[in-house]
Design a protein around this motif. Structure first.
Motif, PDB file in Angstrom:
ATOM      1  N   GLY A  80      92.090  20.343  51.060  1.00  0.00           N
ATOM      2  CA  GLY A  80      92.893  21.148  50.146  1.00  0.00           C
ATOM      3  C   GLY A  80      92.012  22.055  49.303  1.00  0.00           C
ATOM      4  O   GLY A  80      90.947  22.482  49.735  1.00  0.00           O
ATOM      5  N   LEU A  81      92.453  22.324  48.091  1.00  0.00           N
ATOM      6  CA  LEU A  81      91.758  23.241  47.203  1.00  0.00           C
ATOM      7  C   LEU A  81      90.429  22.649  46.745  1.00  0.00           C
ATOM      8  O   LEU A  81      90.383  21.531  46.253  1.00  0.00           O
ATOM      9  CB  LEU A  81      92.642  23.534  45.987  1.00  0.00           C
ATOM     10  CG  LEU A  81      92.268  24.730  45.143  1.00  0.00           C
ATOM     11  CD1 LEU A  81      92.357  26.014  45.957  1.00  0.00           C
ATOM     12  CD2 LEU A  81      93.199  24.813  43.947  1.00  0.00           C
ATOM     13  N   LEU A  82      89.350  23.407  46.922  1.00  0.00           N
ATOM     14  CA  LEU A  82      88.012  22.989  46.487  1.00  0.00           C
ATOM     15  C   LEU A  82      87.593  23.866  45.322  1.00  0.00           C
ATOM     16  O   LEU A  82      87.456  25.076  45.454  1.00  0.00           O
ATOM     17  CB  LEU A  82      86.997  23.149  47.618  1.00  0.00           C
ATOM     18  CG  LEU A  82      87.176  22.268  48.839  1.00  0.00           C
ATOM     19  CD1 LEU A  82      86.157  22.654  49.904  1.00  0.00           C
ATOM     20  CD2 LEU A  82      87.012  20.812  48.467  1.00  0.00           C
ATOM     21  N   MET A  83      87.401  23.244  44.191  1.00  0.00           N
ATOM     22  CA  MET A  83      86.953  23.977  43.020  1.00  0.00           C
ATOM     23  C   MET A  83      85.435  24.165  43.091  1.00  0.00           C
ATOM     24  O   MET A  83      84.749  23.417  43.787  1.00  0.00           O
ATOM     25  CB  MET A  83      87.349  23.216  41.751  1.00  0.00           C
ATOM     26  CG  MET A  83      88.860  23.046  41.606  1.00  0.00           C
ATOM     27  SD  MET A  83      89.789  24.585  41.772  1.00  0.00           S
ATOM     28  CE  MET A  83      89.313  25.430  40.284  1.00  0.00           C
ATOM     29  N   PRO A  84      84.912  25.167  42.392  1.00  0.00           N
ATOM     30  CA  PRO A  84      83.471  25.443  42.468  1.00  0.00           C
ATOM     31  C   PRO A  84      82.591  24.227  42.194  1.00  0.00           C
ATOM     32  O   PRO A  84      81.558  24.055  42.834  1.00  0.00           O
ATOM     33  CB  PRO A  84      83.269  26.525  41.416  1.00  0.00           C
ATOM     34  CG  PRO A  84      84.584  27.211  41.324  1.00  0.00           C
ATOM     35  CD  PRO A  84      85.611  26.144  41.554  1.00  0.00           C
ATOM     36  N   ALA A  85      82.988  23.371  41.270  1.00  0.00           N
ATOM     37  CA  ALA A  85      82.175  22.186  40.963  1.00  0.00           C
ATOM     38  C   ALA A  85      82.062  21.251  42.160  1.00  0.00           C
ATOM     39  O   ALA A  85      81.113  20.473  42.250  1.00  0.00           O
ATOM     40  CB  ALA A  85      82.764  21.435  39.772  1.00  0.00           C
ATOM     41  N   ASP A  86      83.006  21.354  43.110  1.00  0.00           N
ATOM     42  CA  ASP A  86      82.975  20.506  44.297  1.00  0.00           C
ATOM     43  C   ASP A  86      81.960  20.982  45.330  1.00  0.00           C
ATOM     44  O   ASP A  86      81.427  20.179  46.079  1.00  0.00           O
ATOM     45  CB  ASP A  86      84.358  20.466  44.976  1.00  0.00           C
ATOM     46  CG  ASP A  86      85.429  19.864  44.099  1.00  0.00           C
ATOM     47  OD1 ASP A  86      85.092  18.995  43.265  1.00  0.00           O
ATOM     48  OD2 ASP A  86      86.607  20.257  44.244  1.00  0.00           O
ATOM     49  N   PHE A  87      81.740  22.301  45.390  1.00  0.00           N
ATOM     50  CA  PHE A  87      80.905  22.784  46.486  1.00  0.00           C
ATOM     51  C   PHE A  87      79.691  23.607  46.084  1.00  0.00           C
ATOM     52  O   PHE A  87      78.751  23.721  46.867  1.00  0.00           O
ATOM     53  CB  PHE A  87      81.742  23.557  47.514  1.00  0.00           C
ATOM     54  CG  PHE A  87      82.372  24.814  47.001  1.00  0.00           C
ATOM     55  CD1 PHE A  87      81.680  26.007  46.990  1.00  0.00           C
ATOM     56  CD2 PHE A  87      83.680  24.802  46.548  1.00  0.00           C
ATOM     57  CE1 PHE A  87      82.269  27.168  46.538  1.00  0.00           C
ATOM     58  CE2 PHE A  87      84.281  25.963  46.097  1.00  0.00           C
ATOM     59  CZ  PHE A  87      83.573  27.147  46.093  1.00  0.00           C
ATOM     60  N   ILE A  88      79.648  24.164  44.897  1.00  0.00           N
ATOM     61  CA  ILE A  88      78.494  24.980  44.503  1.00  0.00           C
ATOM     62  C   ILE A  88      77.197  24.169  44.529  1.00  0.00           C
ATOM     63  O   ILE A  88      76.185  24.650  45.057  1.00  0.00           O
ATOM     64  CB  ILE A  88      78.716  25.649  43.135  1.00  0.00           C
ATOM     65  CG1 ILE A  88      79.858  26.666  43.210  1.00  0.00           C
ATOM     66  CG2 ILE A  88      77.439  26.304  42.623  1.00  0.00           C
ATOM     67  CD1 ILE A  88      79.596  27.854  44.115  1.00  0.00           C
TER      68      ILE A  88
END
Length: 121
Positions: A80-88
């Motif tokens: 689902g939705l990945l916020m920047p804190a999840d992938f940066i």
């Protein structure tokens, strides 16, 4: 055994200095997920699947927009939705950060047009 010790070492380093961690099955699972997510993110960068959002910072007393922050958001087919804190943090540890930076040219063009229209400062 050395690979498991290495995972625990890197977990301790990620958690800060003067730390130690023991290996666990959760650590293995987390590493597998990180490898999969890294691959998914690299693919998303290559196919322009990350969406760029702009978040205004508004001065309370005047209502004037003082800053526009850019937020890259991923829409993963399974997660689902990945916020920047999840992938940066994951992208920063790979070469994919260069590709993400190249996507910023769109942001600059958008900001220029907004400035010309009087929307942004």
């Amino acid at each position: 055994m050395l690979a498991k010790a290495d995972l625990a070492l890197y977990r301790a380093k990620d958690d800060g200095r003067d730390q130690y961690r023991f290996h666990s099955d959760d650590l293995d699972q987390e590493m597998r997920e990180r490898v999969i997510l890294t691959g998914d993110l690299i693919q998303a960068l290559e196919t322009n699947e990350l969406e760029l959002y702009y978040q205004p910072q508004v001065e309370l007393f005047t209502g004037r927009i003082t800053v526009w922050r850019r937020l890259f958001v991923g829409n993963h087919p399974k997660r689902g939705l990945l916020m920047p804190a999840d992938f940066i943090p994951i992208i920063e540890k790979s070469d994919a950060i260069v590709a993400l930076g190249n996507g910023c040219s769109t942001m600059h063009a958008t900001m220029s047009s907004w400035r010309n229209a009087g929307i942004a400062q």
